[in-house]
Design an enzyme around this catalytic site. Structure first.
Site, PDB file in Angstrom:
ATOM      1  N   SER A 192     -71.685 -47.126 -29.190  1.00 16.94           N
ATOM      2  CA  SER A 192     -72.048 -45.725 -28.940  1.00 16.94           C
ATOM      3  C   SER A 192     -70.918 -45.001 -28.273  1.00 16.94           C
ATOM      4  O   SER A 192     -71.005 -43.922 -27.662  1.00 16.94           O
ATOM      5  CB  SER A 192     -73.183 -45.483 -28.308  1.00 16.94           C
ATOM      6  N   ARG A 193     -69.510 -45.522 -28.412  1.00 14.52           N
ATOM      7  CA  ARG A 193     -68.586 -44.908 -27.962  1.00 14.52           C
ATOM      8  C   ARG A 193     -68.319 -45.097 -26.265  1.00 14.52           C
ATOM      9  O   ARG A 193     -67.454 -44.293 -25.422  1.00 14.52           O
ATOM     10  CB  ARG A 193     -68.073 -43.619 -28.500  1.00 14.52           C
TER      11      ARG A 193
END
Ligand SMILES: Cc1cc2nc3c(=O)[nH]c(=O)nc-3n(C[C@H](O)[C@H](O)[C@H](O)COP(=O)(O)O)c2cc1C
Length: 211
Positions: A188-189
């Site tokens: 999710s970065r």
């Protein structure tokens, strides 16, 4: 295919304060060793960024040839573009990207030439064609055609036979790190980034950066 749609999720590992070394050199040693053992392509290749007298940055890839408390070593032509830029401005940056491990290491610091003895020893360890190549290639200069290189290689090969000495314009540089950054891709970065900054007492300040 739309390149804007190319993306991947990074999920292989994590980098925590508790599981990382307090000393960045040890962390680097661990990650480089893991990259080599994982048989990623060219684990020893790093991007070197320098800045010219016009204040414009440039990058190229070089191979790491040594590392210890004094810094990170590579070899090149001192007359090359990077050599000229380092002569005018010794501040530089290095970056490793081990794609398969979803890891990046960034290192910033000051560069100096290694000793002549160190350059001599490394030069003599190189294969003969690489040693002749160091003479044959006026690195970063414009040349008329490939024939120039082939002709030079034949000329220096005949001149030096099996014992080419190290060219005076060829040798090593060592970057003494002022700071290191270790990046581990996460889901999710929300990647992990740890930055180590050199302290006046010789220790390192370790901080987490937002991804
Ligand atoms: C994988 C790889 C490793 C390289 N290693 C070196 C190196 O160790 N030393 C070097 O001078 N050039 C090396 N090169 C070539 C440089 O990337 C670059 O073309 C050259 O040094 C000239 O750069 P400059 O004109 O910016 O000085 C390598 C290139 C690649 C793709």
């Amino acid at each position: 295919m739309n390149i804007a749609d190319l993306r991947k999720s990074y999920e292989k590992a994590e980098l925590s304060e508790s599981a990382s070394h307090a000393n960045p050199l040890q962390q680097f040693d661990q990650w480089l060793t893991e990259a080599i053992r994982s048989e990623v392509p060219e684990p020893n290749a790093m991007t070197l960024a320098t800045v010219g007298s016009d204040l414009r940055p440039s990058t190229r890839i070089v191979l790491i040839k040594g590392y210890d408390e004094r810094g990170i070593v590579w070899y090149t032509n001192y007359h090359s573009r990077k050599g000229q830029e380092l002569a005018g401005n010794p501040f530089a940056a290095l970056q490793f990207h081990w794609v398969e491990l979803e890891r990046v290491v960034r290192i910033e610091g000051v560069v100096e030439k290694v000793s002549d003895e160190e350059s001599d020893a490394y030069f003599q360890s190189r294969p003969l064609d690489s040693r002749i190549g160091a003479w044959a290639s006026p690195q970063s200069e414009v040349i008329e055609s490939r024939t120039v290189l082939v002709t030079n290689a034949a000329k220096y090969g005949a001149q030096f036979l099996l014992q080419p000495p190290r060219p005076p314009h060829w040798g090593g540089y060592r970057l003494k790190p002022g700071n290191w950054q270790f990046w581990q891709g996460r889901k999710s970065r929300l990647h992990d980034r740890l930055r180590y900054t050199a302290q006046a007492d010789g220790g390192w300040l370790r901080e987490r950066l937002a991804p």
